[in-house]
Design an enzyme around this catalytic site. Sequence first.
Site, PDB file in Angstrom:
ATOM      1  N   LYS A  55      40.502  44.039  44.679  1.00 55.24           N
ATOM      2  CA  LYS A  55      39.750  44.664  45.770  1.00 55.24           C
ATOM      3  C   LYS A  55      40.582  45.697  46.526  1.00 55.24           C
ATOM      4  O   LYS A  55      40.033  46.607  47.157  1.00 55.24           O
ATOM      5  CB  LYS A  55      39.287  43.589  46.765  1.00 55.24           C
ATOM      6  CG  LYS A  55      38.266  42.635  46.202  1.00 55.24           C
ATOM      7  CD  LYS A  55      36.859  43.180  46.338  1.00 55.24           C
ATOM      8  CE  LYS A  55      35.820  42.146  45.925  1.00 55.24           C
ATOM      9  NZ  LYS A  55      34.462  42.700  45.942  1.00 55.24           N
ATOM     10  N   THR A  77      33.852  46.574  57.912  1.00 59.68           N
ATOM     11  CA  THR A  77      33.075  45.899  56.866  1.00 59.68           C
ATOM     12  C   THR A  77      32.764  44.479  57.317  1.00 59.68           C
ATOM     13  O   THR A  77      33.314  43.992  58.303  1.00 59.68           O
ATOM     14  CB  THR A  77      33.803  45.888  55.506  1.00 59.68           C
ATOM     15  OG1 THR A  77      32.836  45.682  54.463  1.00 59.68           O
ATOM     16  CG2 THR A  77      34.868  44.810  55.435  1.00 59.68           C
ATOM     17  N   ASP A 174      39.701  46.099  21.432  1.00 64.20           N
ATOM     18  CA  ASP A 174      38.346  46.115  20.882  1.00 64.20           C
ATOM     19  C   ASP A 174      37.306  45.821  21.954  1.00 64.20           C
ATOM     20  O   ASP A 174      36.137  46.186  21.810  1.00 64.20           O
ATOM     21  CB  ASP A 174      38.218  45.064  19.774  1.00 64.20           C
ATOM     22  CG  ASP A 174      39.215  45.290  18.652  1.00 64.20           C
ATOM     23  OD1 ASP A 174      39.265  46.429  18.140  1.00 64.20           O
ATOM     24  OD2 ASP A 174      39.944  44.345  18.305  1.00 64.20           O
ATOM     25  N   GLY A 182      29.093  41.616  42.732  1.00 64.92           N
ATOM     26  CA  GLY A 182      28.330  42.801  43.112  1.00 64.92           C
ATOM     27  C   GLY A 182      28.423  43.905  42.072  1.00 64.92           C
ATOM     28  O   GLY A 182      27.594  44.816  42.048  1.00 64.92           O
ATOM     29  N   GLU A 206      29.838  35.807  34.153  1.00 64.82           N
ATOM     30  CA  GLU A 206      29.170  35.446  35.418  1.00 64.82           C
ATOM     31  C   GLU A 206      28.923  33.936  35.473  1.00 64.82           C
ATOM     32  O   GLU A 206      28.589  33.326  34.466  1.00 64.82           O
ATOM     33  CB  GLU A 206      27.828  36.194  35.466  1.00 64.82           C
ATOM     34  CG  GLU A 206      27.162  36.175  36.810  1.00 64.82           C
ATOM     35  CD  GLU A 206      25.918  37.063  36.845  1.00 64.82           C
ATOM     36  OE1 GLU A 206      25.092  36.966  35.921  1.00 64.82           O
ATOM     37  OE2 GLU A 206      25.774  37.846  37.807  1.00 64.82           O
ATOM     38  N   ALA A 210      25.076  31.867  39.806  1.00 66.67           N
ATOM     39  CA  ALA A 210      24.835  33.152  40.493  1.00 66.67           C
ATOM     40  C   ALA A 210      24.603  34.189  39.401  1.00 66.67           C
ATOM     41  O   ALA A 210      25.308  35.166  39.274  1.00 66.67           O
ATOM     42  CB  ALA A 210      26.013  33.539  41.373  1.00 66.67           C
ATOM     43  N   ASP A 212      22.476  36.531  38.566  1.00 66.84           N
ATOM     44  CA  ASP A 212      21.560  37.665  38.762  1.00 66.84           C
ATOM     45  C   ASP A 212      21.814  38.804  37.769  1.00 66.84           C
ATOM     46  O   ASP A 212      20.874  39.442  37.294  1.00 66.84           O
ATOM     47  CB  ASP A 212      21.676  38.188  40.198  1.00 66.84           C
ATOM     48  CG  ASP A 212      23.106  38.550  40.540  1.00 66.84           C
ATOM     49  OD1 ASP A 212      23.953  37.639  40.568  1.00 66.84           O
ATOM     50  OD2 ASP A 212      23.379  39.747  40.740  1.00 66.84           O
ATOM     51  N   SER A 305      41.007  38.774  38.052  1.00 65.43           N
ATOM     52  CA  SER A 305      40.609  39.567  39.219  1.00 65.43           C
ATOM     53  C   SER A 305      41.291  39.169  40.519  1.00 65.43           C
ATOM     54  O   SER A 305      41.436  40.006  41.412  1.00 65.43           O
ATOM     55  CB  SER A 305      39.090  39.470  39.394  1.00 65.43           C
ATOM     56  OG  SER A 305      38.698  38.109  39.432  1.00 65.43           O
ATOM     57  N   ASN A 308      43.508  34.175  45.052  1.00 62.16           N
ATOM     58  CA  ASN A 308      43.523  33.614  46.404  1.00 62.16           C
ATOM     59  C   ASN A 308      42.767  32.293  46.459  1.00 62.16           C
ATOM     60  O   ASN A 308      41.542  32.257  46.452  1.00 62.16           O
ATOM     61  CB  ASN A 308      42.937  34.633  47.386  1.00 62.16           C
ATOM     62  CG  ASN A 308      43.859  35.832  47.533  1.00 62.16           C
ATOM     63  OD1 ASN A 308      45.080  35.694  47.460  1.00 62.16           O
ATOM     64  ND2 ASN A 308      43.297  37.013  47.700  1.00 62.16           N
TER      65      ASN A 308
END
Lengths: 316, 316
Positions: A55, A77, A174, A182, A206, A210, A212, A305, A308
Site C-alpha cells: 500500500k 482517507t 509464465d 478493492g 480471493e 468476500a 465479489d 502483499s 501486518n
Amino acid sequence: MTEPAVTFADIQAASKLITPLVHRTPVLTCETLNELSGRKLFFKCEHLQKVGAFKFRGASHAVARLSDEQQANGVCTHSSGNHAQALALAAKQQQMPAYIVMPENAPRVKVDSVRGYGAQITFCEPTQDARESTAREIVEQTGAAFIHPFDNPHVIAGQGTAALELLDEVPDLDAVICPVGGGGLASGTCLTARAVNPDIKVYAAEPVGADDTYRSFQTRTRQSVGTPNTIADGLLTSVGELTWPILHENLADVLIVNDDQIVSAMQLLWTRMKQVIEPSGAVPLAAILNHELPKDLKKIGVILSGGNVDLNKLPW
Amino acid sequence: MTEPAVTFADIQAASKLITPLVHRTPVLTCETLNELSGRKLFFKCEHLQKVGAFKFRGASHAVARLSDEQQANGVCTHSSGNHAQALALAAKQQQMPAYIVMPENAPRVKVDSVRGYGAQITFCEPTQDARESTAREIVEQTGAAFIHPFDNPHVIAGQGTAALELLDEVPDLDAVICPVGGGGLASGTCLTARAVNPDIKVYAAEPVGADDTYRSFQTRTRQSVGTPNTIADGLLTSVGELTWPILHENLADVLIVNDDQIVSAMQLLWTRMKQVIEPSGAVPLAAILNHELPKDLKKIGVILSGGNVDLNKLPW
C-alpha cells in the site's frame, strides 16, 4: 470499450517518481514450496515494504502527484488497515499533514502506528456511512485531498510498480498471482504484466467469504461484497469502479479459497519461508496449492502483499 | 598459547567446498531497528539457510570432509535440535546414511523433520549419558563417523562461513555479534572477523539462564552450564573444549540477557522485520538493545542464527 483509467506508461512514470521513496523489495524462493506446488515460485516480498505492505507504493505515488497547493493542505482517507499507515507515512515523508478517519473499534496497534507516523486521527462509528461522511467533513474543513485506497489512478499506478520490479528481476514468468480486495494491486499488476509480456497469465486470488471479484468475473458485471466473512482482513472491500474494467479485461481467472486454506498457506510461509505474512498475503499461495492451474505455468510470480499481524491474535 | 584447532585458512577452504551445498543467505536491514539501537544493523539471515539454521553449514562441511570409506558408513550424532536436522539433510544431500539419537521426549515436529530427511532415528532416555552411550553404540555397530555439534574443527570452520559472506557483503563493519551456546558459530565468527579486519569487535550474546561462556570469560577459565533455564533452547549447552580457547582469545565481550529481553527482541524481529526468528536467534538483538556498547561501533553485523519455532508454542 472505454479508455482504462491507468496505462502501463503511467506505471512506468510512477516507478521513476517513487523509486527514491519506497523499498525495492527482495524476491525470495523456497524449495519446499516449489516441491509442494510443482512449480517454481518467485515471491515478491511486499511485506518488507515500508509500513509492511504494498500500500505504501500507491500512497506515496498519489501524494507525490499533488500540486504544491494541494500538498500544503495535506491528505485525508478513511481506513483501519494498511492504507491508513501507508498514507500517514507517505505524507510524513513528503512533509504534509495527514488526516485519517478510523473506526472507533480499530485495533490499538494500528491506531498507535498511524499516530506514530504523525497523522491526525479522527474516530467515527464503525460504519461505512460514518467513515465517508466524517472524511467528507474533514476534506471540506481542511481542503485536504482525499486519497481513495484503490479507486484512484495514481494509487493503481503506484501498486503496479511491485510487478514491474518483479518482472525486471524474473523476466520469464509464465504467470503472476496476487490477492484482490478493492483491486488496486490486482489491476496495477494486470497492466504491468500484460504490457511487459502479453502471454503472461495474471490470476487474482480471493477469499470465498468476500468473493465479489469472483462473482463479478463469472457474471462479467461488477458485484459488491455484501457482508464479508473471512480471516483475510485486507480483502473485505468490493472491487472498484476504476479497477474492475482493468481486471475484467486482463485477468486469466479469479481463484477463491476458504479460510482453512488461507491459514494453512500462512503457516507454510511462516514455518518454511520464515516470513511473517498476514492472512491476506497468504491467499495467493493458498490458491496455487488448492487449484489446478494449467501445467504449462511453470514459473509463477507471487505477490506477498503484506505482513501486518497482531502476534497476540494468531489464527492457530 | 597452543595452536587453535581451526584457522581462517580452514574457513576459506570450507567456504569453497560448501558453496554449492548451502544457501548464500541475504543480509537484511530495518530502519526501525536502526533507530531503536542508534546503530546501523546488518542482519545475516541464517534462518533462511537450509533446515532454517546456520547449523547446516558446519554439518555440510564435516560431511564433505569424510573419506570415501567413511562416507560409505555414514554419520551419527545425538541432538534434539537444529544440528540433528542439519546433519540429516547434509547426509542425504551427499548420499550417505545418517543415524540420529534423539531423546524420547523430543518435539514431534523435530522428529518428523529429521525423519523427513531420511535419517534413521534411535530414541533414548532424555539424559546426556543416555544420549552419549546410545550414540557410541551406534558408532561401534555401524562404523559411522560421529559429528559433534560444535567441538569439531570442520564444524567450526563451516560455521565461520556465515560471517565470511556477511563481511564480503558489508566489509566495513565495526562489530559482529552472534549467539553462543557450545560456541561453534561464535568461534567461527571470531576467526573470520578478526582475520578479515583485526579491528572488528566480536561479541557473543548469551541467555542469563545458560551463562557459562559469560562466567568463563569473567574468570578466564572454561565453566560449564549446570542446569540451564532459558527460552533460548538452542543455547543450552556448555562452551566447548575446542571453541573456548578461540573465544577467549578473540571475543571483545560476552553480553548476557534475560528471557523477557529475548522475547521482546524476538517480537521486534517478527513485527518490524517480518522475520520468523527462534528465541536463540533473537539473543544478539536483545544484547544490542539492553547493553551500552561503545558509541564508536556504528555498523554492526548481527547473525540471525535460526528460525525454527513451533507456531503452537509461542512465548506470548
